[in-house]
Design an enzyme around this catalytic site. Structure first.
Site, PDB file in Angstrom:
ATOM      1  CB  CYS A  41       0.722  -7.001   7.722  1.00  0.00           C
ATOM      2  SG  CYS A  41      -0.222  -5.966   8.832  1.00  0.00           S
ATOM      3  CB  CYS A  76       0.373  -3.283   7.632  1.00  0.00           C
ATOM      4  SG  CYS A  76       0.550  -4.419   8.889  1.00  0.00           S
ATOM      5  CG  ASP A  77       0.887  -3.470   3.609  1.00  0.00           C
ATOM      6  OD1 ASP A  77       1.484  -2.359   4.074  1.00  0.00           O
ATOM      7  OD2 ASP A  77       1.816  -4.583   3.657  1.00  0.00           O
TER       8      ASP A  77
END
Ligand code: NAP
Length: 330
Positions: A135, A138-139
């Protein structure tokens, strides 16, 4: 707890669209939205440019929040918990949640979407969260000024790679063939980005790193030669598989592993159980096709419930009602 009319398992575009339609039909659906993955795959994506009605594009999480609010506006109830068990064979469908709560309904829509595919490498799980990610939204921010790699050649890989250039100095896309599966627009955007480079005909066979990723081992798919690439992170974007583990042994599957439905309907092999979205779709898998599929499931469920004897339909006195009068169906 009283038996409801309809439970919807899943909260991606299929689940929420089914909820909007079912709630407007006064079925007062209960949506089981998952404790972590509520909103589905679009919660992990960036800008959605191809959902009709948003000419400027919309961020995936914003789109899902809007769908959720639209479903709630008409009286859908949402529970953020995971389904641990489904009993679908009888006339009353029984759903057990992680909290231990049990919900029952006369009809159920199964819209659990798909789960990210893994490479299946030895250190993939160990280094997940330590340089391995599925992701970018997300990261990605953990990889400022780093060199990272994305594996895959589809739209997801192009989207991840393009997004990651916001943070990384360099993004190497590793693909097992010499041409991409991604759509032309996504390919062109990636090719035009000076921070993205491509490694063709390469498969990731090893992940290096003790406490965090330091590099990957590669094998050339044409001549079998081996090489290594130093990277601080590896984003895996190699597609996804339908999430069907909860219904194995109960619902029939297709050879592709999706849930089998009758023709263009959402009807599964079990009466009162309907399936929608990526979990039935091995081909198109778009937010908008999933939303359409959710519509089909809600309408099929409505017809099924209407066909039951009147005394089989519960009156759910404590379920929330629509916040305002609902206009006739579009
Ligand atoms: P996908 O289209 O199935 O592509 C998966 C890619 O990963 C392919 O290039 C495949 O290689 C590669 N791959 C699969 N297994 C692999 C393995 N074990 N090792 C190395 N590479 C592997 O999946 P996706 O990109 O996630 O897209 C799924 C669907 O969502 C598509 O319909 C796509 O159009 C849609 N999508 C749309 C958008 C958008 O429009 N904004 C964004 C993301 C996704 P091969 O090509 O050799 O098979």
């Amino acid at each position: 707890m009283p038996v409801r009319q309809l439970i919807i398992v899943g909260s991606g575009p299929a689940g929420y669209t089914a909820a909007i339609y079912a709630a407007r039909a006064d079925l007062r659906p209960l949506v089981i939205a998952s404790s972590v993955e509520f909103g589905g795959e679009l919660m992990k994506t960036t800008e959605v440019e191809n959902f009709p009605g948003f000419p400027e594009g919309i961020m995936g999480p914003d789109l899902m929040t809007r769908m959720q609010q639209q479903a709630e506006r008409f009286g859908a109830e949402i529970v953020y918990d995971d389904v641990t068990r489904l009993e679908l064979t009888g006339p009353v469908k029984r759903v057990t949640l992680g909290s231990g709560a049990v919900h029952e309904a006369n009809a159920l829509v199964f819209a659990t979407g798909s789960a990210y595919r893994k490479l299946g490498l030895e250190d993939e799980a160990r280094l997940s969260g330590y340089g391995i990610s599925w992701c970018a939204t997300c990261d990605g921010a953990f990889f400022r000024q780093k060199h990272i790699a994305v594996v895959g050649g589809g739209d997801s890989a192009m989207e991840e790679a393009t997004f990651l250039t916001r943070f990384a100095d360099k993004v190497t896309v590793i693909h097992r063939r010499d041409s991409l599966r991604a759509s032309k627009t996504m390919q062109e955007r990636a090719f035009a980005d000076p921070k993205i480079e491509f490694l063709w005909n390469k498969e990731v066979t090893r992940i290096y790193g003790d406490t965090h990723v330091t590099g990957v081992g590669l094998v050339d798919t044409v001549d079998g030669s081996e090489s290594a690439l130093d990277v601080a992170g590896l984003f895996i974007a190699i597609g996804s598989d339908p999430r069907t583990h909860l219904v194995h042994g109960q619902l029939e599957l297709t050879p592709e592993g999706t849930i089998a439905v009758e023709g263009r309907s959402s009807r599964t092999n079990l009466p009162g159980v309907f399936a929608a979205g990526d979990v039935i779709d091995p081909t198109y898998r778009q937010a908008v096709t999933a939303a359409g599929s959710g519509t089909v499931a809600a309408i099929d469920a409505e017809h099924y419930l209407a066909s039951l004897p009147a005394d089989a339909i519960p009156q759910v006195a404590d379920a929330p009602r629509a916040a305002e009068p609902v206009a006739a169906s579009a």
